[in-house]
Design an enzyme around this catalytic site. Structure first.
Site, PDB file in Angstrom:
ATOM      1  N   THR A 195      39.555  34.332  26.235  1.00 27.87           N
ATOM      2  CA  THR A 195      40.856  33.804  25.810  1.00 27.87           C
ATOM      3  C   THR A 195      41.849  33.926  26.962  1.00 27.87           C
ATOM      4  O   THR A 195      41.940  34.968  27.604  1.00 27.87           O
ATOM      5  CB  THR A 195      41.357  34.559  24.569  1.00 27.87           C
ATOM      6  OG1 THR A 195      40.394  34.378  23.532  1.00 27.87           O
ATOM      7  CG2 THR A 195      42.710  34.026  24.103  1.00 27.87           C
ATOM      8  N   HIS A 197      50.682  37.700  41.740  1.00 24.20           N
ATOM      9  CA  HIS A 197      51.618  38.817  41.963  1.00 24.20           C
ATOM     10  C   HIS A 197      52.041  38.986  43.421  1.00 24.20           C
ATOM     11  O   HIS A 197      52.881  39.816  43.731  1.00 24.20           O
ATOM     12  CB  HIS A 197      51.070  40.125  41.377  1.00 24.20           C
ATOM     13  CG  HIS A 197      49.995  40.801  42.170  1.00 24.20           C
ATOM     14  ND1 HIS A 197      50.254  41.839  43.022  1.00 24.20           N
ATOM     15  CD2 HIS A 197      48.660  40.584  42.243  1.00 24.20           C
ATOM     16  CE1 HIS A 197      49.107  42.250  43.568  1.00 24.20           C
ATOM     17  NE2 HIS A 197      48.134  41.500  43.112  1.00 24.20           N
ATOM     18  N   GLN A 217      47.353  35.542  50.598  1.00 24.08           N
ATOM     19  CA  GLN A 217      48.569  35.833  51.367  1.00 24.08           C
ATOM     20  C   GLN A 217      49.232  34.569  51.906  1.00 24.08           C
ATOM     21  O   GLN A 217      50.387  34.606  52.332  1.00 24.08           O
ATOM     22  CB  GLN A 217      48.245  36.764  52.547  1.00 24.08           C
ATOM     23  CG  GLN A 217      47.812  38.163  52.144  1.00 24.08           C
ATOM     24  CD  GLN A 217      48.961  39.017  51.613  1.00 24.08           C
ATOM     25  OE1 GLN A 217      50.129  38.763  51.872  1.00 24.08           O
ATOM     26  NE2 GLN A 217      48.617  40.035  50.847  1.00 24.08           N
ATOM     27  N   CYS A 247      45.002  48.955  49.189  1.00 22.10           N
ATOM     28  CA  CYS A 247      43.716  49.390  48.671  1.00 22.10           C
ATOM     29  C   CYS A 247      43.191  50.593  49.427  1.00 22.10           C
ATOM     30  O   CYS A 247      42.308  51.288  48.955  1.00 22.10           O
ATOM     31  CB  CYS A 247      42.710  48.247  48.774  1.00 22.10           C
ATOM     32  SG  CYS A 247      43.389  46.711  48.182  1.00 22.10           S
ATOM     33  N   GLY A 250      43.328  37.508  42.414  1.00 20.62           N
ATOM     34  CA  GLY A 250      42.674  37.217  43.690  1.00 20.62           C
ATOM     35  C   GLY A 250      41.274  37.805  43.758  1.00 20.62           C
ATOM     36  O   GLY A 250      40.338  37.163  44.255  1.00 20.62           O
ATOM     37  N   THR A 251      41.118  39.015  43.258  1.00 14.60           N
ATOM     38  CA  THR A 251      39.821  39.689  43.327  1.00 14.60           C
ATOM     39  C   THR A 251      38.756  38.904  42.557  1.00 14.60           C
ATOM     40  O   THR A 251      37.653  38.676  43.065  1.00 14.60           O
ATOM     41  CB  THR A 251      39.945  41.123  42.760  1.00 14.60           C
ATOM     42  OG1 THR A 251      40.913  41.826  43.543  1.00 14.60           O
ATOM     43  CG2 THR A 251      38.610  41.852  42.807  1.00 14.60           C
TER      44      THR A 251
END
Ligand SMILES: *Cc1c(COP(=O)(O)O)cnc(C)c1O
Length: 393
Positions: free
Chosen positions: A237, A201, A179, A324, A71-72
């Protein structure tokens, strides 16, 4: 002791079907997808099958899906890629004050690079007002990025309406849907977004893999320079096992999404009702426009960190806000943005329900929480004073 895991917005347990689908690619199917021999081409085929699954889950076509490291990276790519591609058109970007740090810190970086950022305020529930967006758009606005669903308070934003407003003025729209995907039905064609971020995840897939949806025909700059992977747009890769796991995870979660939503909503409402019976407690976020698994509550006269540690001793894993910010003493920017005073924001908990939680687990939490809150409040001098003044208990 049996652990009760209620932090599914931070990460989710990997499903056995997902793990099983990944294992061969750590083992005998290790070929490089860029290689021409069949060994490599088998890996390539597995990636393309996963791409089809991700595309199908959000109503995209497979050539609109680009795999990333999560996501980041997807958020960074969308913002920086659009900003640099469109810098001759303008330098103004609009986002909201309740975004994930992957968006907010990227915006701060772009501000240092000479871009101008507007952070839209939200109402008491965390909602962005489309009229507010309309007023904020200027001639030099090149991009709007507003999250689909909030990772802390679970509020679901009116994305379709916000997209309409941006497009009326010819401005691109990105949404961080990390989310939302897997927890609400997401259809990029219905939403009409130009870019959308996902992560594996948070939906029972592996960490370190995600994707960015980029609408067909839209060119943004690349973040990584190197090989020609992902049709020349994301070098490096491929994380073959991760991508395959992501494909399995998104297929499984979207196949049964109605059931998933029904189950989580039932458990969520039960947990909310149980917690709100504790005095001096409030629900944060929108009561209805809310992720099916999200509970975010504030307890007055209690310190959130102490509450988390006490729950941990009972084997219950919850969070104070977003993962976070764990370990930091700054109150959540989201809770401050919805207008909570600092001391109440400090006494907040996020409990996020997932696939594996049961009704018995929710009952256990509802049973244990009041005693823990009460014990911590007995240690609060402020609570003692209030009790005397109001002749409580
Ligand atoms: C978890 C999360 C991210 C970051 O995704 P990673 O895959 O962990 O990098 C971004 N945005 C939101 C809303 C999230 O919940």
């Amino acid at each position: 002791m049996n652990r009760i895991y209620l932090d599914n917005a931070a990460t989710t347990p990997i499903r056995s079907e997902v793990l099983n689908s990944m294992m061969p690619f750590f083992d005998n199917r290790f070929g490089n997808p860029s290689a021409l021999y069949s060994y490599g081409q088998e890996a390539k085929k597995a990636i393309e099958e996963a791409r089809d699954k991700v595309a199908a889950a959000i109503g995209a076509s497979e050539d609109e899906i680009f795999f990333t490291s999560g996501g980041t990276e997807s958020d960074n790519w969308a913002l920086k890629g659009a900003a640099y591609a469109l810098k001759d058109k303008g330098n103004h970007i609009i986002t909201s004050s309740v975004e994930h740090h992957a968006i907010l810190h990227t915006c701060q970086y772009l501000e240092n690079q000479g871009f101008e950022i507007t952070y839209l305020p939200v109402d008491e529930y965390g909602l962005v007002d489309p009229n507010e967006l309309k007023r904020a758009i200027k001639d030099n606005t090149i991009l709007v990025s507003i999250m689909y669903a909030n990772n802390e308070i679970g509020t679901i934003e009116p994305i379709e309406e916000l997209v309409k407003v941006a497009h009326e003025k010819g401005v691109l729209f990105h949404t961080d849907a990390v989310q939302a995907v897997g927890n609400v039905p997401v259809d990029v064609k219905k939403l009409n977004v130009d870019m959308l971020s996902m992560s594996a995840h948070k939906i029972y897939g592996p960490k370190g893999v995600g994707a960015l949806y980029i609408r067909k025909g839209l060119r943004i700059d690349t973040l990584l320079q190197g090989g020609a992977q992902e049709r020349n747009r994301r070098a490096g890769t491929e994380n073959v096992a991760g991508v395959v796991g992501f494909g399995t995870a998104i297929e499984l979660i979207t196949q049964n999404i109605d059931e998933h939503i029904k189950k989580l909503t039932m458990l969520r409402d039960k947990l909310i009702d149980g917690i709100l019976k504790i005095p001096y407690t409030r629900l944060n976020g929108h009561p209805i426009k809310r992720l099916p698994g999200n509970v975010n509550v504030s307890f007055e006269f209690v310190d959130g960190e102490s509450l988390i540690l006490s729950l941990d001793m009972e084997g219950i894993c919850v969070s104070s806000g977003s993962a976070c910010t764990a370990g930091s003493i700054d109150p959540s920017h989201v809770l401050l943005a919805i207008g909570l005073p600092e001391e109440i924001a400090h006494g907040s908990l996020r409990l996020t329900i997932g696939e594996e939680n049961t009704e018995e687990e929710i009952d256990t939490v509802i049973n244990k929480l009041p005693k823990i809150v009460d014990r911590l409040r007995q240690m609060s001098p402020l609570f003692e004073r209030i009790k005397k003044e109001k002749k409580l208990v």
